[in-house]
Scaffold this motif. Sequence first.
Motif, mmCIF file in Angstrom:
data_model
loop_
_atom_site.group_PDB
_atom_site.id
_atom_site.type_symbol
_atom_site.label_atom_id
_atom_site.label_comp_id
_atom_site.label_asym_id
_atom_site.label_seq_id
_atom_site.Cartn_x
_atom_site.Cartn_y
_atom_site.Cartn_z
ATOM 1 N N LEU A 1 0.832 -1.207 0.000
ATOM 2 C CA LEU A 1 0.000 0.000 0.000
ATOM 3 C C LEU A 1 0.871 1.264 0.000
ATOM 4 N N GLY B 1 0.976 4.189 -2.741
ATOM 5 C CA GLY B 1 0.772 5.592 -2.388
ATOM 6 C C GLY B 1 1.932 6.458 -2.867
ATOM 7 N N ASN C 1 1.902 7.304 -6.437
ATOM 8 C CA ASN C 1 0.822 8.179 -6.902
ATOM 9 C C ASN C 1 0.714 9.517 -6.166
ATOM 10 N N TYR C 2 1.435 9.661 -5.053
ATOM 11 C CA TYR C 2 1.354 10.933 -4.317
ATOM 12 C C TYR C 2 1.961 12.056 -5.153
#
Lengths: 238, 215
Positions: free
Chosen positions: B46, B50, B53-54
């Motif tokens: 996860l 993240g 894509n952050y």
Amino acid sequence: MKDKTKKWLPWLSSVLIGIIISYALVAISESYTLSSYPGVFLPSPVPSTQVNGISVIESINEFSGDETTSAFYKGAREGIALSLILILVVIPFLFVKGTLQSEIRENPTALWYTGSALMLIIVIMPIIAGVSKVYWFQNGKENSQMSRTRDIMRMELTDVSFIVAEQILELNEISSMSELNIKDIPKIKNSEYPYKLVSNPNDTSVTITISSDKVNNFTATTIIRPYSDQIFKYKRTY
Amino acid sequence: MKREYKILIGGVIITGLLYMIPSYMGYIWAGLFLSLFGSILYLVGLYKYGKKNYINTDSAKITIVFFSLLIVNSLAIFSFDYYRANIQKELLREIRITIDSSIIETEIRAELLEVYRGYLLSNQEEDVSVIEAANSFFGERLKDDHKFQVKTAELEDELNFVYYKDPGSDSFTIYSTAPHSQSWDDDFENWDGSVGLLQTKTTLTEEGVTHERQN
């Protein structure tokens, strides 16, 4: 400065939401505990507490030789699975998803507030619970150590009482008690606790007392009446 | 389906199954730790998703701090609770053994002491053996199948007793076993075929009563 304040505001809101959720959870959990629905399971930020609960129930079963019928025990495994999934999977997901959503919209979204508030709860609550558990555990450990020492003293006193009773029977009469030297009894000689022996020829009884200031001045006594129906009687004097 | 939901479902399955399977097999603590291990794999996945894509780099830092705290806290508190559960279990076991030992001693040893008293008194007038004194004191409480019937009948639900007479050494022995008290040696063979239970041996001879805990 203004930017910095703006950056912390959503976090402050999350903390407040987290506090409100925590209080709500406590209130719900207490009302369920008092209600007539013992089977209802509420997710806990510390699932090992519930696992410990099951473990204790199993130990008590072993202790008593019974099978438990408690509603908690029956539904606890599923409840713990739910807690684990919520805490270790769903809440971190909500946090990441909320953060991504907020970055796209350039403003904290409801999902971010929910995710971060819950994230704060599951990170902070175990720390608080851990500190309190360690404190109570230490306290309980001292008490159980004292209780264990008292048990050892009681068992030792019982053993000594049997030995003394037997010796009196062999002497054949209570008046011969003066021939008995309790310091000759190996159990007493090797004991770390002081013993006191008093013979009462008037009512043909002997009183043996063991005490220790290490366990709050615990004192236990046995009264030996070698020729009565109950050869000796135990009593705790303090 | 979006990749993030696949990660979520994977996390639910791995965490749930790693807990449920050992837990239903009776290994609840193993299930808890395995489930934590499974969730670490999920959290790593996860976090990587993240981070990829952050937009803001700080978000990745905050995420890793939260996830690390979550793992460290969980591991610490699970370990502490496991340790505490073991201590509690041992304590209850010890309490049970103390209770059973005390009951056996006050029940059996006290009765044999009474027999000894009778034996000493009888021998002032005539020559009586220890076995004869025990036979006359206990009477029908000595069953043909060597079971010994204790004075307090309720105790037979919790403890087992057998007697043994040895005419050669003129001794009378009562063996007591506690079915709910697993004792020192887990491999100890009890007289009734069970293994590892608390067992005491109380023997009456012409020299008196001896009481020893065999396991």
